[in-house]
Design a protein around this motif. Structure first.
Motif, mmCIF file in Angstrom:
data_model
loop_
_atom_site.group_PDB
_atom_site.id
_atom_site.type_symbol
_atom_site.label_atom_id
_atom_site.label_comp_id
_atom_site.label_asym_id
_atom_site.label_seq_id
_atom_site.Cartn_x
_atom_site.Cartn_y
_atom_site.Cartn_z
ATOM 1 N N SER A 254 0.828 -1.204 0.000
ATOM 2 C CA SER A 254 0.000 0.000 0.000
ATOM 3 C C SER A 254 0.864 1.256 0.000
ATOM 4 O O SER A 254 0.593 2.221 -0.719
ATOM 5 N N ALA A 255 1.932 1.252 0.798
ATOM 6 C CA ALA A 255 2.846 2.394 0.824
ATOM 7 C C ALA A 255 3.591 2.539 -0.494
ATOM 8 O O ALA A 255 3.842 3.655 -0.963
ATOM 9 N N ALA A 256 3.956 1.411 -1.108
ATOM 10 C CA ALA A 256 4.647 1.463 -2.396
ATOM 11 C C ALA A 256 3.757 2.080 -3.468
ATOM 12 O O ALA A 256 4.233 2.836 -4.330
ATOM 13 N N TYR A 257 2.464 1.765 -3.419
ATOM 14 C CA TYR A 257 1.524 2.405 -4.340
ATOM 15 C C TYR A 257 1.525 3.912 -4.139
ATOM 16 O O TYR A 257 1.567 4.689 -5.103
ATOM 17 N N GLY A 258 1.517 4.359 -2.881
ATOM 18 C CA GLY A 258 1.602 5.791 -2.612
ATOM 19 C C GLY A 258 2.893 6.396 -3.135
ATOM 20 O O GLY A 258 2.915 7.524 -3.643
ATOM 21 N N THR A 259 3.992 5.656 -3.007
ATOM 22 C CA THR A 259 5.274 6.123 -3.542
ATOM 23 C C THR A 259 5.175 6.357 -5.042
ATOM 24 O O THR A 259 5.613 7.394 -5.558
ATOM 25 N N MET A 260 4.600 5.398 -5.746
ATOM 26 C CA MET A 260 4.483 5.501 -7.199
ATOM 27 C C MET A 260 3.607 6.686 -7.599
ATOM 28 O O MET A 260 3.914 7.416 -8.552
ATOM 29 N N VAL A 261 2.498 6.903 -6.860
ATOM 30 C CA VAL A 261 1.600 8.015 -7.151
ATOM 31 C C VAL A 261 2.357 9.338 -7.157
ATOM 32 O O VAL A 261 2.248 10.150 -8.090
ATOM 33 N N TYR A 262 3.156 9.560 -6.123
ATOM 34 C CA TYR A 262 3.810 10.858 -5.993
ATOM 35 C C TYR A 262 5.095 10.967 -6.808
ATOM 36 O O TYR A 262 5.503 12.073 -7.174
ATOM 37 N N LEU A 263 5.733 9.840 -7.130
ATOM 38 C CA LEU A 263 6.885 9.895 -8.027
ATOM 39 C C LEU A 263 6.480 10.407 -9.407
ATOM 40 O O LEU A 263 7.200 11.197 -10.029
ATOM 41 N N VAL A 264 5.323 9.975 -9.860
ATOM 42 C CA VAL A 264 4.860 10.380 -11.181
ATOM 43 C C VAL A 264 4.554 11.875 -11.234
ATOM 44 O O VAL A 264 4.491 12.472 -12.308
ATOM 45 N N SER A 265 4.391 12.503 -10.063
ATOM 46 C CA SER A 265 4.084 13.937 -10.050
ATOM 47 C C SER A 265 5.190 14.776 -10.676
ATOM 48 O O SER A 265 4.930 15.880 -11.164
ATOM 49 N N VAL A 266 6.423 14.268 -10.677
ATOM 50 C CA VAL A 266 7.517 14.991 -11.340
ATOM 51 C C VAL A 266 7.248 15.101 -12.832
ATOM 52 O O VAL A 266 7.336 16.170 -13.428
ATOM 53 N N ALA A 267 6.880 13.965 -13.432
ATOM 54 C CA ALA A 267 6.547 13.980 -14.856
ATOM 55 C C ALA A 267 5.336 14.855 -15.104
ATOM 56 O O ALA A 267 5.264 15.571 -16.109
ATOM 57 N N GLY A 268 4.370 14.837 -14.184
ATOM 58 C CA GLY A 268 3.185 15.667 -14.338
ATOM 59 C C GLY A 268 3.508 17.144 -14.331
ATOM 60 O O GLY A 268 2.950 17.918 -15.120
ATOM 61 N N GLY A 269 4.399 17.562 -13.449
ATOM 62 C CA GLY A 269 4.805 18.964 -13.421
ATOM 63 C C GLY A 269 5.541 19.374 -14.685
ATOM 64 O O GLY A 269 5.310 20.456 -15.240
ATOM 65 N N TRP A 270 6.441 18.502 -15.171
ATOM 66 C CA TRP A 270 7.187 18.821 -16.394
ATOM 67 C C TRP A 270 6.254 18.901 -17.598
ATOM 68 O O TRP A 270 6.362 19.802 -18.429
ATOM 69 N N MET B 262 6.343 22.548 -7.374
ATOM 70 C CA MET B 262 5.236 21.981 -6.619
ATOM 71 C C MET B 262 5.296 20.457 -6.694
ATOM 72 O O MET B 262 4.993 19.764 -5.716
ATOM 73 N N ALA B 263 5.706 19.920 -7.832
ATOM 74 C CA ALA B 263 5.890 18.476 -7.935
ATOM 75 C C ALA B 263 6.979 18.001 -6.976
ATOM 76 O O ALA B 263 6.904 16.900 -6.423
ATOM 77 N N LEU B 264 8.001 18.844 -6.760
ATOM 78 C CA LEU B 264 9.059 18.490 -5.824
ATOM 79 C C LEU B 264 8.513 18.361 -4.410
ATOM 80 O O LEU B 264 8.939 17.495 -3.641
ATOM 81 N N TRP B 265 7.526 19.217 -4.045
ATOM 82 C CA TRP B 265 6.873 19.068 -2.740
ATOM 83 C C TRP B 265 6.209 17.694 -2.648
ATOM 84 O O TRP B 265 6.290 17.014 -1.628
ATOM 85 N N PHE B 266 5.585 17.264 -3.732
ATOM 86 C CA PHE B 266 4.949 15.948 -3.719
ATOM 87 C C PHE B 266 5.978 14.824 -3.750
ATOM 88 O O PHE B 266 5.680 13.700 -3.335
ATOM 89 N N LEU B 267 7.192 15.117 -4.211
ATOM 90 C CA LEU B 267 8.248 14.109 -4.097
ATOM 91 C C LEU B 267 8.593 13.844 -2.641
ATOM 92 O O LEU B 267 9.053 12.753 -2.297
ATOM 93 N N SER B 268 8.388 14.847 -1.762
ATOM 94 C CA SER B 268 8.586 14.590 -0.334
ATOM 95 C C SER B 268 7.575 13.555 0.149
ATOM 96 O O SER B 268 7.871 12.740 1.031
ATOM 97 N N LEU B 269 6.386 13.567 -0.436
ATOM 98 C CA LEU B 269 5.382 12.569 -0.097
ATOM 99 C C LEU B 269 5.784 11.190 -0.636
ATOM 100 O O LEU B 269 5.542 10.168 -0.001
ATOM 101 N N ALA B 270 6.394 11.191 -1.834
ATOM 102 C CA ALA B 270 6.891 9.925 -2.392
ATOM 103 C C ALA B 270 7.969 9.335 -1.500
ATOM 104 O O ALA B 270 7.971 8.124 -1.213
ATOM 105 N N LEU B 271 8.899 10.179 -1.047
ATOM 106 C CA LEU B 271 9.973 9.693 -0.185
ATOM 107 C C LEU B 271 9.421 9.203 1.151
ATOM 108 O O LEU B 271 9.866 8.177 1.677
ATOM 109 N N ALA B 272 8.428 9.921 1.695
ATOM 110 C CA ALA B 272 7.804 9.482 2.944
ATOM 111 C C ALA B 272 7.179 8.100 2.767
ATOM 112 O O ALA B 272 7.320 7.221 3.634
ATOM 113 N N ASN B 273 6.497 7.892 1.646
ATOM 114 C CA ASN B 273 5.904 6.586 1.373
ATOM 115 C C ASN B 273 6.967 5.535 1.118
ATOM 116 O O ASN B 273 6.810 4.362 1.503
#
Length: 498
Positions: free
Chosen positions: A72-88, A439-450
């Protein structure tokens, strides 16, 4: 760079500026989208770990608790990792409005896929939701920031109202999906999440005229030839990744455990690489680079807090399902409803915090102190759980519901303080050329937390509950104290954030 045909097409009507509770009308549109997005996302997340851990005979996947929490946490990691591509993609190709729109469509498709009662469609759905959330989340927050001037005192209050809307969805989602999941079947709960996301998309499109940053092209669009090359490379990369992952799984190399470990590794490397790119970019001015340094501290504070927060949907859900009463005043409720308590507290507390910051104006605490207090409260929410889990000879005990509710009260207040201040500070500290990406980098903090959570939760159930919650809580409290001690330097280097 392409421009809209109408020079005013990217700005909402002037009368919108104070049309929604003293805030821009576009805040209502974006907040409405987030109500439904969080309804679907957190409604699904509240039952996901329970679905993973339930027996196959009951419609679950039959994982042991530690593995269920880790996946479940790994799924959360994947969600927020993709946010980098979303921001770009928003900055360079799609623009914020279209990135959010397509992200919402992918999320809805993912939830509809999860409504199909097969394990294969569960994984397909989680992949689509990950891609869609990566497009939607960083760019919605960026669009909220564009509604305000940098020096607008309403800015933090606006983000607090936006966050309140997020948590209306966080409150309502688990109530609906939890009841359906535990009474009618897990995939009925996933179906409710799909309907919620569809409703959010409809109101977003209908309210688009009230939004800033809704250009047909990206703000920093690539040249046409470069854009075509980028699109082809993205498509080729996705196809190659899918082929490699499929082949690795077929030959037995890509197991679930290795996939979780790989996501954790990427969650560590990605933010480091991204900070390096921004610090070295010629598009970032010396002044902007100076403001990125304190942002690293805020980033790490977010990692620590969200490591605790996200366990509200993993280890805390597992604890509630096995060791907490599910009756209050004679009323029986699904254990997944505990997740709604977190959303309820945040709904109640966000407007109070918003009103307080508006009333205090420039006298309000500095953003770094708000974030530090949030981290400390997150740690205290785990330390509180040491009391009811201590002194038991076995695992058959049941604690009163109020212990978990009290823990979520502390966690909810900490979340309101940290996330609203963190997102607002991010939109102010972002280098202009990396607006959506920061802003995607902020969500990368969520990816790292997950990512960290995906490893730590593996020991849940193998060590005593008092040790697990006590140690994690103590680390969070210590981190918050360190951030508070750095407040003088942070105030000096974070200008114009106050």
């Amino acid at each position: 760079m392409d421009e809209p045909a109408d020079p005013e097409a990217d700005r909402p009507p002037p009368r919108d500026d104070h049309a929604f509770l003293g805030h821009p009308r576009g805040l209502a549109t974006l907040s409405g989208l987030e109500v439904w997005e969080r309804f679907s996302f957190l409604g699904m997340q509240a039952i996901l770990v329970l679905y993973f851990a339930d027996t196959v005979a009951n419609g679950g996947l039959g994982m042991d608790p530690g593995t269920a929490a880790s996946v479940s946490a790994a799924y959360g990691t994947m969600v927020y990792l993709v946010s980098v591509a979303g921001g770009w993609l928003a900055d360079r190709i799609l623009g914020s409005y279209r990135a959010v729109l397509w992200g919402g469509i992918l999320i809805a498709c993912g939830h509809y896929a999860m409504a199909v009662p097969t394990a294969t469609m569960t994984w397909v759905g989680l992949g689509l939701i990950s891609a869609g959330t990566g497009l939607l989340k960083p760019n919605v927050a960026t669009m909220v920031g564009k509604l305000y001037r940098t020096d607008d005192d309403r800015r933090d209050a606006g983000f607090a109202l936006y966050y309140m809307a997020i948590n209306i969805g966080a409150f309502a989602g688990p109530l609906v999906t939890g009841w359906l999941g535990e009474h009618q079947g897990w995939h009925w709960g996933f179906s409710a999440a799909a309907v919620g996301m569809t409703a959010g998309l409809i109101q977003y499109v209908l309210g688009r005229r009230h939004l800033a940053g809704r250009k047909h092209s990206a703000e920093y669009a690539l040249a046409p030839d470069a854009m075509r090359r980028a699109v082809w490379r993205i498509v080729a990369g996705l196809l190659a990744f899918a082929a490699l992952a499929t082949l690795s799984a077929l030959v037995g190399w890509l197991t679930m455990g290795r996939f979780v470990d790989l996501l954790t590794l990427v969650s560590v490397i990605a933010p480091i690489a991204y900070f390096v790119v921004m610090f070295r970019s010629p598009r970032v001015t010396r002044e902007e680079r100076g403001r990125l340094r304190p942002y690293v501290v805020l980033f790490l504070a977010s990692v620590v807090f969200n490591f605790i927060l996200f366990q509200a949907y993993s280890t805390m859900m597992l604890l509630a399902s096995t060791n907490a009463e599910s009756t209050i005043l004679g009323f029986d409720f699904p254990s997944s409803w505990y997740a709604s308590a977190l959303g309820a507290f945040e709904v109640a507390l966000a407007p109070v915090v918003a009103a307080l910051w508006s009333r205090m104006g420039h006298r309000q605490p500095h953003a770094s102190n708000k974030i530090a207090i949030g981290v400390i409260l997150g740690g205290l929410s785990f330390l509180l759980m040491v009391i009811p889990t201590s002194g038991h000879s076995g695992d058959a005990y049941r604690m009163a519901a109020w212990w978990i509710v009290g823990s979520y009260l502390l966690l909810g207040l900490g979340d309101v303080l940290l996330e609203t201040s963190g997102m607002s500070a991010t939109s102010k500290l972002a280098p202009r050329a990396f607006g959506s990406q920061t802003m995607a980098l902020w969500f990368l903090s969520l990816a790292l937390a997950n990512g960290i959570q995906a490893q730590v939760v593996k020991v849940y159930g193998q060590v005593s509950n008092p040790l697990y919650f006590g140690l994690n809580g103590a680390v969070a409290v210590a981190a918050g104290v360190v951030v508070m001690a750095m407040a003088p330097w942070l105030r000096r280097t974070m200008h114009p954030v106050h």
